[in-house]
Structure formats: C-alpha cells, structure tokens
Design a protein around this motif. Sequence first.
Motif, short mmCIF file in Angstrom:
data_model
loop_
_atom_site.label_atom_id
_atom_site.label_comp_id
_atom_site.label_asym_id
_atom_site.label_seq_id
_atom_site.Cartn_x
_atom_site.Cartn_y
_atom_site.Cartn_z
N PHE A 143 -20.69 -23.38 12.34
CA PHE A 143 -19.80 -22.35 11.82
C PHE A 143 -18.35 -22.55 12.26
O PHE A 143 -17.42 -22.17 11.53
CB PHE A 143 -20.31 -20.97 12.22
CG PHE A 143 -21.55 -20.56 11.48
CD1 PHE A 143 -21.49 -20.27 10.12
CD2 PHE A 143 -22.78 -20.48 12.12
CE1 PHE A 143 -22.63 -19.90 9.42
CE2 PHE A 143 -23.93 -20.12 11.43
CZ PHE A 143 -23.86 -19.84 10.07
N PHE A 148 -14.89 -20.48 11.51
CA PHE A 148 -15.13 -19.25 12.26
C PHE A 148 -14.04 -19.02 13.30
O PHE A 148 -13.63 -19.94 14.01
CB PHE A 148 -16.49 -19.30 12.98
CG PHE A 148 -16.68 -18.14 13.92
CD1 PHE A 148 -17.16 -16.93 13.47
CD2 PHE A 148 -16.31 -18.25 15.26
CE1 PHE A 148 -17.30 -15.85 14.33
CE2 PHE A 148 -16.46 -17.18 16.13
CZ PHE A 148 -16.95 -15.98 15.67
N LEU A 283 -19.29 -18.80 19.96
CA LEU A 283 -18.48 -17.80 19.25
C LEU A 283 -17.44 -17.19 20.18
O LEU A 283 -16.31 -16.89 19.76
CB LEU A 283 -19.38 -16.70 18.68
CG LEU A 283 -20.46 -17.11 17.68
CD1 LEU A 283 -21.17 -15.87 17.14
CD2 LEU A 283 -19.90 -17.95 16.55
N THR A 358 -20.77 -13.70 12.82
CA THR A 358 -20.30 -15.02 12.37
C THR A 358 -19.83 -14.97 10.93
O THR A 358 -18.71 -15.41 10.60
CB THR A 358 -21.43 -16.06 12.51
OG1 THR A 358 -21.83 -16.16 13.88
CG2 THR A 358 -20.94 -17.43 12.05
N HIS A 361 -16.55 -13.25 10.13
CA HIS A 361 -15.34 -13.85 10.71
C HIS A 361 -15.10 -15.27 10.20
O HIS A 361 -14.40 -16.06 10.82
CB HIS A 361 -15.42 -13.84 12.24
CG HIS A 361 -15.24 -12.48 12.83
ND1 HIS A 361 -16.26 -11.54 12.86
CD2 HIS A 361 -14.16 -11.88 13.40
CE1 HIS A 361 -15.81 -10.44 13.43
NE2 HIS A 361 -14.55 -10.60 13.75
N LEU A 362 -15.68 -15.56 9.04
CA LEU A 362 -15.38 -16.82 8.37
C LEU A 362 -14.22 -16.61 7.39
O LEU A 362 -14.00 -15.48 6.92
CB LEU A 362 -16.61 -17.31 7.59
CG LEU A 362 -17.80 -17.80 8.44
CD1 LEU A 362 -18.99 -18.11 7.53
CD2 LEU A 362 -17.42 -19.02 9.27
#
Length: 367
Positions: A143, A148, A283, A358, A361-362
């Motif tokens: 990601f 991300f 993350l 995740t 927040h892309l």
Amino acid sequence: MRKNRWIQEYGLIVLTGVVVGLAALILTAAGNPKNMGFCIACFLRDIAGALGMHSSANVQYIRPEIIGIVLGAAIAAAATREFRAKAGSSPACRFVLGLFVMIGALVFLGCPLRMVIRLGGGDLTAVAGLVGFLAGILVGIFFLRRGFSLGRAYPVRQGEGAILPGIMVVLLVLLLAAPSLLKFSEQGPGSMRAFWAVSLIAGLAVGIFAQRSRLCMAGGLRDAFMLRDFKLLSGFLAIWITITIGNLILGSYNLSALSQPIAHSQYLWSALGMAVVGWGSILLGGCPLRQLILAGEGNGDSAVTVLGMIVGAAISHNFGLAGTADSVAEDGTYIVGGIGTAGMAAVVIGFVVLLAITLTHLPKKER
C-alpha cells in the motif's frame, strides 16, 4: 575507503544493536523475565496495570525502561538540536493503529523487539511471529507503493512535544516518591524486575543510541524490501546475534518450541497477531520502539500512538484478548496456552480496521 564507508554507514546502527542486546541480557540477569529484558508492548502493558487501567494482577509495574527510552531519546534529540515539536498527521487514526498494534503484540506475547530477543534465546515459537511480522510488513509496503499516507505533521509549540517526556517524568516520580498510589505485581511477569536504577540506566542508553541511529524493527525490513537498503536491518541482526552469543555464554540458550518463558504454541495466531503489528507499524512509520523514540524527539503524533498502545494493553487484559503462556502443571502435565475466541475476534477486527484506514488514506483516483 570501502571499510571507512562501511563504518560510517553501518557502524552506529550495529553498535546500537549490540547495546540493545547487551542491555536485554543484563536486565534479564538482573531480574527481568527470561527471554525478555526489553519488550515495549509488555512493559507498556505493565505500566497500564500499575496505573489501574486493567486488573490483571500478574502484569502491573511502572517499568523504568520505558521511561528511560523516552527520556534518553529526548536528551539525545535536544543535545543535537533535533528536538522538534510537531503534530497533526492523522492523530485519531494513529491512536487506533497503536491500539491494534498492541492487541496484536499481546496475542503473540511480545513486540518486534521481544520477538528478536526470543529468537536469540532459541525460542522456536517466535519463528511464527517473525513469519507473520514479515507478511504484515509486505502488505504495508504494497500500500505504500500505491501512495498510502497519513499526511504530514506540522510544527507546533514546544510544549506539545514535551507531553510524553513529561508524563514519563511524572511516572518516575510516582514510582520513587509515591509507590502507594500504584499497583505492583507480587507474582508473574510483573513481579520479575531488575532494580529500578539499573532498568532506568539501560533504558536511557537504548533511548540515546536508538535516537541517534534511527533503529526500527519494521523500518529495517521495509527499507530492505523497498529500497534494497540494509542499514537499519543490520541493527535488527546485531540484536539477534548479540542475544544469541550472550545466551550461549551464559548457558541460557534453549533451542526448543516447548516450555519457553512467556510464550505459547498457537503458531497461527502468533503469526496473525504479528502480521497486525507489522502492517500497523508500516502505516505508522515505525515499530513500537520507534514510536517511543519519535515521541521523545517531540513528535506529538507518536505520543498519541503510544497512548493508544497503552489503552490497547488495558483493553487486551480487561476483555481477555491477550495470549496466555504455555505452562507445566504441578503434576508435570504440559498445559498449552494461546488465545481464546475473544482474542481471535480482536485480531480479525484488527485486520478489518487496518484495511479501512489504509484504503481511506490512499490517493483519490482522478476522473
């Protein structure tokens, strides 16, 4: 020239790994639980218990190691003018991520640092945790490559950056001057502790060296996979090698999957718990140890993450989510520990929450 370049690039991080490994060995010899010495998740859990946030009587103690790590990082950052108060990078999401990282770690019975320490003691049950941790990191990298981000942090007033170091000072004062206000374990892991000054000095040393070298368990593997940069990973390996050599010299190396200290043999759930830790750490931009260091440097978002981990520890023990260690009964019967249905459900929920954070927040696709 090549030798000098290696020393410049790898010398400090390898030295930090050796310092962390030696500190863990010394603390274990001085009274901390076996195959532990240092465990960020376990020690934050003990602090939560000492403050009455959970009622598990076996894991309650204000761990000076945690205090030392944060204050050591703050001292090193201030001395090198790297103490910078900043915040504002999705603090609510970081709190939740910290909470589930802690739940995953307590399902496994250890943070990434303790995972390495367990491996260095010959604990084969920790291999499942390593496999899961690697898997979680690979998911996080997948990601990251797709953009991300929790957003950037912004400069804030210095007082904001001093919050977590200030809390640690208060905890140290309570431990030394008003212990009657705290809870202390009389048996179990919380009762196994080195003398407070030894623990504090060890924590300070680790905090100083880790701040200067940027040591991070998750970051080392992330950089190795994404950038083919093995600098941080060398610190990870240095801890492992130091612990292994130390245990061999002390005669405490036990290569086995049975009767390991504060460990269980539910390998699937150990792997899944550490997968949550690995994914969550990517993350967050750092493992639990790294979050303490960043908070010591003035990062308010990391301070929020640490507070989330403490709450996660309280939730784990109040709702029976944490793993229980394998043990041997008085009649010699081997009792398999592990986690119950509630802990399994919490791990599954953790994956769902991590995926939701995740995906939200892309980068948005352009129409």
